[in-house]
Design a protein around this motif. Structure first.
Motif, PDB file in Angstrom:
ATOM      1  N   LEU A   1       0.799  -1.220   0.000  1.00 31.56           N
ATOM      2  CA  LEU A   1       0.000   0.000   0.000  1.00 31.56           C
ATOM      3  C   LEU A   1       0.836   1.276   0.000  1.00 31.56           C
ATOM      4  O   LEU A   1       0.451   2.253  -0.643  1.00 31.56           O
ATOM      5  CB  LEU A   1      -0.991  -0.035   1.162  1.00 31.56           C
ATOM      6  CG  LEU A   1      -1.913  -1.267   1.165  1.00 31.56           C
ATOM      7  CD1 LEU A   1      -2.976  -1.142   2.232  1.00 31.56           C
ATOM      8  CD2 LEU A   1      -2.526  -1.538  -0.190  1.00 31.56           C
ATOM      9  N   PRO A   2       1.999   1.334   0.673  1.00 28.86           N
ATOM     10  CA  PRO A   2       2.810   2.555   0.579  1.00 28.86           C
ATOM     11  C   PRO A   2       3.251   2.867  -0.862  1.00 28.86           C
ATOM     12  O   PRO A   2       3.194   4.025  -1.293  1.00 28.86           O
ATOM     13  CB  PRO A   2       4.014   2.273   1.482  1.00 28.86           C
ATOM     14  CG  PRO A   2       3.500   1.280   2.480  1.00 28.86           C
ATOM     15  CD  PRO A   2       2.541   0.419   1.690  1.00 28.86           C
ATOM     16  N   SER A   3       3.656   1.860  -1.615  1.00 25.04           N
ATOM     17  CA  SER A   3       4.057   2.098  -3.008  1.00 25.04           C
ATOM     18  C   SER A   3       2.862   2.560  -3.838  1.00 25.04           C
ATOM     19  O   SER A   3       2.984   3.474  -4.661  1.00 25.04           O
ATOM     20  CB  SER A   3       4.663   0.840  -3.619  1.00 25.04           C
ATOM     21  OG  SER A   3       5.883   0.520  -2.984  1.00 25.04           O
ATOM     22  N   ALA A   4       1.711   1.939  -3.633  1.00 19.33           N
ATOM     23  CA  ALA A   4       0.505   2.338  -4.363  1.00 19.33           C
ATOM     24  C   ALA A   4       0.112   3.762  -4.009  1.00 19.33           C
ATOM     25  O   ALA A   4      -0.228   4.569  -4.881  1.00 19.33           O
ATOM     26  CB  ALA A   4      -0.637   1.373  -4.051  1.00 19.33           C
ATOM     27  N   HIS A   5       0.172   4.088  -2.722  1.00 19.68           N
ATOM     28  CA  HIS A   5      -0.226   5.425  -2.272  1.00 19.68           C
ATOM     29  C   HIS A   5       0.693   6.500  -2.855  1.00 19.68           C
ATOM     30  O   HIS A   5       0.243   7.571  -3.243  1.00 19.68           O
ATOM     31  CB  HIS A   5      -0.235   5.491  -0.751  1.00 19.68           C
ATOM     32  CG  HIS A   5      -1.363   6.287  -0.208  1.00 19.68           C
ATOM     33  ND1 HIS A   5      -1.974   5.974   0.973  1.00 19.68           N
ATOM     34  CD2 HIS A   5      -2.003   7.385  -0.672  1.00 19.68           C
ATOM     35  CE1 HIS A   5      -2.939   6.834   1.202  1.00 19.68           C
ATOM     36  NE2 HIS A   5      -2.983   7.702   0.222  1.00 19.68           N
ATOM     37  N   PHE A   6       1.981   6.218  -2.924  1.00 18.38           N
ATOM     38  CA  PHE A   6       2.923   7.172  -3.510  1.00 18.38           C
ATOM     39  C   PHE A   6       2.487   7.538  -4.922  1.00 18.38           C
ATOM     40  O   PHE A   6       2.497   8.703  -5.310  1.00 18.38           O
ATOM     41  CB  PHE A   6       4.342   6.589  -3.521  1.00 18.38           C
ATOM     42  CG  PHE A   6       5.315   7.456  -4.263  1.00 18.38           C
ATOM     43  CD1 PHE A   6       5.877   8.566  -3.656  1.00 18.38           C
ATOM     44  CD2 PHE A   6       5.652   7.172  -5.580  1.00 18.38           C
ATOM     45  CE1 PHE A   6       6.761   9.389  -4.350  1.00 18.38           C
ATOM     46  CE2 PHE A   6       6.531   7.974  -6.285  1.00 18.38           C
ATOM     47  CZ  PHE A   6       7.087   9.088  -5.665  1.00 18.38           C
ATOM     48  N   LEU A   7       2.092   6.544  -5.702  1.00 18.41           N
ATOM     49  CA  LEU A   7       1.714   6.789  -7.096  1.00 18.41           C
ATOM     50  C   LEU A   7       0.366   7.488  -7.228  1.00 18.41           C
ATOM     51  O   LEU A   7       0.224   8.397  -8.046  1.00 18.41           O
ATOM     52  CB  LEU A   7       1.706   5.466  -7.873  1.00 18.41           C
ATOM     53  CG  LEU A   7       3.069   4.825  -8.075  1.00 18.41           C
ATOM     54  CD1 LEU A   7       2.911   3.402  -8.587  1.00 18.41           C
ATOM     55  CD2 LEU A   7       3.926   5.641  -9.022  1.00 18.41           C
ATOM     56  N   VAL A   8      -0.648   7.084  -6.457  1.00 18.57           N
ATOM     57  CA  VAL A   8      -1.970   7.698  -6.632  1.00 18.57           C
ATOM     58  C   VAL A   8      -1.977   9.163  -6.230  1.00 18.57           C
ATOM     59  O   VAL A   8      -2.814   9.924  -6.705  1.00 18.57           O
ATOM     60  CB  VAL A   8      -3.112   6.944  -5.909  1.00 18.57           C
ATOM     61  CG1 VAL A   8      -3.293   5.564  -6.472  1.00 18.57           C
ATOM     62  CG2 VAL A   8      -2.948   6.925  -4.414  1.00 18.57           C
TER      63      VAL A   8
END
Length: 196
Positions: free
Chosen positions: A61-68
């Motif tokens: 989720l941290p990697s996904a959140h960075f992108l969104v």
């Protein structure tokens, strides 16, 4: 030392098929299902909406959140929808509802939730009930979560393709004035978090 991409997953399809064998993202995971996959996901240089999807499938989720965060204003409805899905998985249900509401008139949302926003919000409520009260069928909700994710991936794949995107900056959007001001207030001690 940084992880290197796994040579077993050189293509979108190879990695996607593997990610579908992992437990479906539903409740706050605590950590990525397979931290070693982060490098493989990034190495594909997919359109950011598809990279977000793969990180979500891996519960990273941290990697996904960075992108969104780079896709949280129109016309990046796909990124905005992923932001809502991400908050649903994180257990931030009010924020998830707000993002779903923000994109409920978009084509990607209508493709995913053809029965309408009420069904999507009901789904969030059932996930919340499972997480907070241990009521409901985890197995059924995991299937629904995975189906939702797969439908958004299908949409993004059709719209953006699965080819390499060396320069993702074209997918980024500048936040609209409301989101820019909200983020500024959160950082500078203004109003704080979003009101619902």
């Amino acid at each position: 030392m940084a992880n290197k991409p796994d040579p077993k997953f050189p293509t979108f399809t190879d990695l996607y098929n593997h990610l579908l064998t992992l437990p479906a993202p539903l409740l706050p995971p605590g950590k990525a299902t397979s931290p070693n996959l982060t490098a493989s996901i990034s190495a594909l240089s997919l359109h950011p909406t598809l990279e977000v999807a793969f990180h979500i499938l891996n519960n990273d989720l941290p990697s996904a959140h960075f992108l969104v965060r780079h896709m949280q204003s129109p016309p990046a409805y796909e990124g905005m929808f992923w932001h809502g899905i991400l908050h649903r998985i994180e257990g931030d249900y009010d924020n998830a509802r707000a993002w779903y509401d923000n994109v409920s008139e978009s084509d990607v949302f209508k493709h995913t939730w053809s029965e309408g926003k009420d069904d999507a919000l009901d789904f969030i409520g059932r996930v919340e009930n499972l997480n907070k009260n241990r009521k409901g069928s985890r197995e059924d909700l995991e299937k629904e979560s995975l189906e939702e994710i797969k439908k958004v991936i299908e949409w993004c794949k059709q719209k953006f393709g699965e080819q390499r995107m060396e320069d993702a900056s074209a997918a980024w959007v500048k936040p609209d004035e409301e989101n820019r001001k909200m983020a500024e207030d959160m950082v500078s001690g203004g109003e704080g978090f979003r009101n619902f």
